[in-house]
Motif scaffolding. Structure first.
Motif, PDB file in Angstrom:
ATOM      1  N   MET A 139       0.822  -1.204   0.000  1.00  0.00           N
ATOM      2  CA  MET A 139       0.000   0.000   0.000  1.00  0.00           C
ATOM      3  C   MET A 139       0.859   1.258   0.000  1.00  0.00           C
ATOM      4  O   MET A 139       0.380   2.354   0.274  1.00  0.00           O
ATOM      5  N   GLY A 140       2.128   1.099  -0.334  1.00  0.00           N
ATOM      6  CA  GLY A 140       3.055   2.222  -0.308  1.00  0.00           C
ATOM      7  C   GLY A 140       3.003   3.068  -1.560  1.00  0.00           C
ATOM      8  O   GLY A 140       2.556   2.635  -2.622  1.00  0.00           O
ATOM      9  N   LEU A 141       3.479   4.295  -1.436  1.00  0.00           N
ATOM     10  CA  LEU A 141       3.590   5.208  -2.574  1.00  0.00           C
ATOM     11  C   LEU A 141       4.940   5.912  -2.473  1.00  0.00           C
ATOM     12  O   LEU A 141       5.249   6.541  -1.461  1.00  0.00           O
ATOM     13  N   GLY A 155       0.735   0.718  -4.019  1.00  0.00           N
ATOM     14  CA  GLY A 155      -0.597   1.176  -3.654  1.00  0.00           C
ATOM     15  C   GLY A 155      -1.364   1.776  -4.807  1.00  0.00           C
ATOM     16  O   GLY A 155      -2.588   1.905  -4.756  1.00  0.00           O
ATOM     17  N   TRP A 156      -0.652   2.186  -5.858  1.00  0.00           N
ATOM     18  CA  TRP A 156      -1.295   2.759  -7.036  1.00  0.00           C
ATOM     19  C   TRP A 156      -1.723   1.699  -8.047  1.00  0.00           C
ATOM     20  O   TRP A 156      -2.341   2.009  -9.048  1.00  0.00           O
ATOM     21  N   SER A 170       6.549  -6.731  -3.287  1.00  0.00           N
ATOM     22  CA  SER A 170       5.829  -6.114  -2.173  1.00  0.00           C
ATOM     23  C   SER A 170       5.482  -7.133  -1.097  1.00  0.00           C
ATOM     24  O   SER A 170       5.445  -8.343  -1.339  1.00  0.00           O
ATOM     25  N   MET A 171       5.252  -6.608   0.103  1.00  0.00           N
ATOM     26  CA  MET A 171       4.707  -7.408   1.200  1.00  0.00           C
ATOM     27  C   MET A 171       3.531  -6.640   1.792  1.00  0.00           C
ATOM     28  O   MET A 171       3.300  -5.477   1.463  1.00  0.00           O
ATOM     29  N   MET A 172       2.764  -7.286   2.635  1.00  0.00           N
ATOM     30  CA  MET A 172       1.560  -6.685   3.192  1.00  0.00           C
ATOM     31  C   MET A 172       1.897  -5.526   4.116  1.00  0.00           C
ATOM     32  O   MET A 172       2.819  -5.608   4.929  1.00  0.00           O
ATOM     33  N   ALA A 173       1.134  -4.460   3.993  1.00  0.00           N
ATOM     34  CA  ALA A 173       1.268  -3.331   4.907  1.00  0.00           C
ATOM     35  C   ALA A 173       0.640  -3.683   6.258  1.00  0.00           C
ATOM     36  O   ALA A 173      -0.265  -4.518   6.327  1.00  0.00           O
ATOM     37  N   GLY A 223      -1.749   5.549   0.838  1.00  0.00           N
ATOM     38  CA  GLY A 223      -2.382   4.231   0.922  1.00  0.00           C
ATOM     39  C   GLY A 223      -3.553   4.192   1.883  1.00  0.00           C
ATOM     40  O   GLY A 223      -4.276   3.198   1.941  1.00  0.00           O
ATOM     41  N   GLY A 224      -3.736   5.250   2.668  1.00  0.00           N
ATOM     42  CA  GLY A 224      -4.876   5.297   3.590  1.00  0.00           C
ATOM     43  C   GLY A 224      -4.500   5.647   5.014  1.00  0.00           C
ATOM     44  O   GLY A 224      -5.206   5.293   5.956  1.00  0.00           O
ATOM     45  N   ILE A 225      -3.396   6.339   5.206  1.00  0.00           N
ATOM     46  CA  ILE A 225      -2.914   6.746   6.528  1.00  0.00           C
ATOM     47  C   ILE A 225      -2.764   5.503   7.421  1.00  0.00           C
ATOM     48  O   ILE A 225      -3.403   5.375   8.470  1.00  0.00           O
ATOM     49  N   ILE A 226      -1.927   4.597   6.980  1.00  0.00           N
ATOM     50  CA  ILE A 226      -1.675   3.357   7.715  1.00  0.00           C
ATOM     51  C   ILE A 226      -0.519   3.587   8.680  1.00  0.00           C
ATOM     52  O   ILE A 226       0.613   3.826   8.265  1.00  0.00           O
ATOM     53  N   VAL A 227      -0.812   3.526   9.981  1.00  0.00           N
ATOM     54  CA  VAL A 227       0.194   3.739  11.022  1.00  0.00           C
ATOM     55  C   VAL A 227       0.637   2.379  11.555  1.00  0.00           C
ATOM     56  O   VAL A 227      -0.185   1.619  12.075  1.00  0.00           O
ATOM     57  N   PRO A 228       1.911   2.042  11.447  1.00  0.00           N
ATOM     58  CA  PRO A 228       2.375   0.746  11.953  1.00  0.00           C
ATOM     59  C   PRO A 228       2.109   0.611  13.444  1.00  0.00           C
ATOM     60  O   PRO A 228       2.305   1.570  14.205  1.00  0.00           O
ATOM     61  N   PRO A 229       1.655  -0.555  13.905  1.00  0.00           N
ATOM     62  CA  PRO A 229       1.430  -0.750  15.337  1.00  0.00           C
ATOM     63  C   PRO A 229       2.746  -0.770  16.106  1.00  0.00           C
ATOM     64  O   PRO A 229       3.808  -0.999  15.514  1.00  0.00           O
ATOM     65  N   PRO A 230       2.715  -0.522  17.411  1.00  0.00           N
ATOM     66  CA  PRO A 230       3.947  -0.505  18.202  1.00  0.00           C
ATOM     67  C   PRO A 230       4.758  -1.781  18.036  1.00  0.00           C
ATOM     68  O   PRO A 230       4.222  -2.895  18.097  1.00  0.00           O
ATOM     69  N   GLY A 231       6.060  -1.616  17.822  1.00  0.00           N
ATOM     70  CA  GLY A 231       6.955  -2.756  17.698  1.00  0.00           C
ATOM     71  C   GLY A 231       7.104  -3.299  16.303  1.00  0.00           C
ATOM     72  O   GLY A 231       8.040  -4.073  16.023  1.00  0.00           O
ATOM     73  N   TYR A 232       6.202  -2.941  15.413  1.00  0.00           N
ATOM     74  CA  TYR A 232       6.227  -3.507  14.060  1.00  0.00           C
ATOM     75  C   TYR A 232       7.498  -3.125  13.304  1.00  0.00           C
ATOM     76  O   TYR A 232       8.176  -3.980  12.732  1.00  0.00           O
TER      77      TYR A 232
END
Length: 450
Positions: A139-141, A155-156, A170-173, A223-232
């Motif tokens: 989902m990256g740009l 993501g495009w 790619s890998m999953m966001a 990609g939709g304002i995807i914030v990685p969870p803590p530790g990711y």
């Protein structure tokens, strides 16, 4: 200009390079004439609050006085210079940027756009590692002006560009709201990041040779304002290190204060090997940078690394870069972004308690996303509702955008400039709340589900 004149120019003289995304209905949108701070005005004299920060590049506000002063000075002295000579503004920008980078990052190379910087960062990683394969988020740009950046902008949907560069995968966001693994740490907050391990293993199986780098945004913005969870991010960094991959952070849309820290990666307790900087780095003019440690810079140079553009080190763009750092520091904009964060989260949380169409809220600093769904139970994306919200906000004097990827365009992206006052933030949120309630009651989201 009236509507007919605008339509004639668009139809007759503009190449419709992105008709579906940008050109459709373009002649009915405002024609911008001037702007100041968060306020944008069209040729009809209408005022808009710019909660999009232009193309994400006006996060310091439009036409900040320090920026205007710096540009005027260079227009009267020197605006362009050959790259084979040094110039005062270029040297000053190298030093000023180096002073605010996260150690051991200290070296920089200037280019023009975010795409330029990403391409140069990937080339640097390949020179340093001797590898070729590059891995990014689905989902990256990362840009659209070079073969490599288009190919890494998963993501495009790469099919719009036809061919894709070899050795890009790619890998999953870390999309916690829609993670397909119920037991993933994205969802539970503990245990293993199953989405990371599974999709990383799959991507590695597609490598054609020695890997070179992994690239991601600290927050996946478009990609939709995807914030990685803590530790990711820390876990991902360790995984990349096992494969000898350099870790690249694309800070184009998060760096220089937007997230409430000077750099987006500072939230993660991770220092990348390379970062890229652009967007509001020039405070209004196009300038970008690739930044890395002295060790990596020396290794790249020893292996023949080269990256440049005709206008890469122009005094006028470098002066704008210096002005942007001055503005951030003198106006306390990192701290201001953190304060705006609290206001946005408070208002959006209150809206979510009243409006069922709001499925999720996420973000940091002045970069926030509001995901709209037709049902909180099914989480079906409310694409039509998001489109209606963007249009209705525009009609009521608020500029926002809908973002997402892979068939979902249901996230309202909010990016008010860091110079916005409390009153301006509240005014914009009042408009957004009113529009969200109107759209939710209109049946548009039910139409999206039909």
């Amino acid at each position: 200009m009236d509507t007919n004149e605008v339509k004639e120019i668009v139809d007759r003289w503009m190449i419709p390079t992105a008709k579906g995304a940008y050109m459709a209905g373009l002649e009915s949108r405002p024609v911008i004439s001037h702007a100041c701070g968060i306020e944008v005005y069209d040729t009809q004299g209408r005022r808009y609050l710019d909660f999009g920060s232009g193309q994400m590049a006006a996060a310091l506000g439009h036409n900040h006085p320090l920026y205007v002063q710096a540009v005027k000075r260079n227009l009267e002295t020197i605006s362009h210079s050959t790259k084979t000579f040094l110039n005062v503004d270029r040297l000053t920008l190298h030093r000023r940027l180096g002073e605010i980078l996260t150690p051991p990052l200290q070296k920089s190379l200037f280019l023009v756009s975010g795409s330029d910087a990403v391409e140069a960062a990937v080339d640097m990683a390949r020179k340093v590692t001797g590898g070729t394969d590059v891995l990014g988020m689905n989902m990256g740009l990362h840009g659209s002006t070079s073969f490599i950046t288009r190919s890494l902008s998963f993501g495009w949907n790469r099919s719009k560009h036809g061919l894709a560069a070899q050795a890009t995968f790619s890998m999953m966001a870390p999309y916690a709201y829609r993670c397909p693994f119920a037991d993933c740490a994205c969802v539970t907050g503990s245990g293993d990041f199953l989405c990371m391990k599974t999709s990383f293993d799959l991507a590695v199986s597609n490598f054609t040779g020695k890997p070179a780098a992994f690239i991601m945004e600290p927050i996946l913005s478009a990609g939709g304002i995807i914030v990685p969870p803590p530790g990711y991010v820390k876990a991902l960094r360790e995984l990349c290190s096992q494969y000898g991959m350099l870790f690249i952070m694309d800070e184009s849309q998060t760096g220089l204060g937007k997230t409430g820290q000077m750099w987006g990666h500072q939230h993660e307790g991770v220092v990348p090997d390379i970062i890229t900087v652009s967007k509001h780095f020039g405070a209004g003019l196009p300038v970008s940078a690739v930044c890395t440690s002295a060790e990596i810079a020396d290794r790249a140079a020893a292996n023949g690394y080269f990256a440049t553009r005709s206008h890469a080190c122009d005094p006028i763009t470098c002066a704008a870069g210096v002005a942007s750092i001055d503005i951030i520091e003198q106006d306390g904009l990192v701290e201001r972004a953190a304060a705006i964060d609290a206001q946005l989260r408070e208002r959006l949380s209150a809206m979510a308690r009243q409006i069922e169409m709001i499925g999720d809220i996420r973000g940091r600093g002045v970069l926030y996303g509001v995901e709209l769904v037709t049902s909180r139970k099914t989480r079906e994306p409310a694409n039509d509702a998001a489109k209606a919200v963007v249009q209705a906000c525009q009609e009521q004097g608020l500029i926002v955008q809908a973002r997402g990827s892979h068939g979902r365009m249901n996230v309202i992206r909010l990016v008010p400039p860091m110079v916005s006052t409390d009153a301006e933030i509240q005014e914009g949120m009042d408009i957004l709340e009113k529009v969200l309630k109107q759209v939710a009651q209109s049946g548009v989201m039910n139409k999206a589900a039909a």
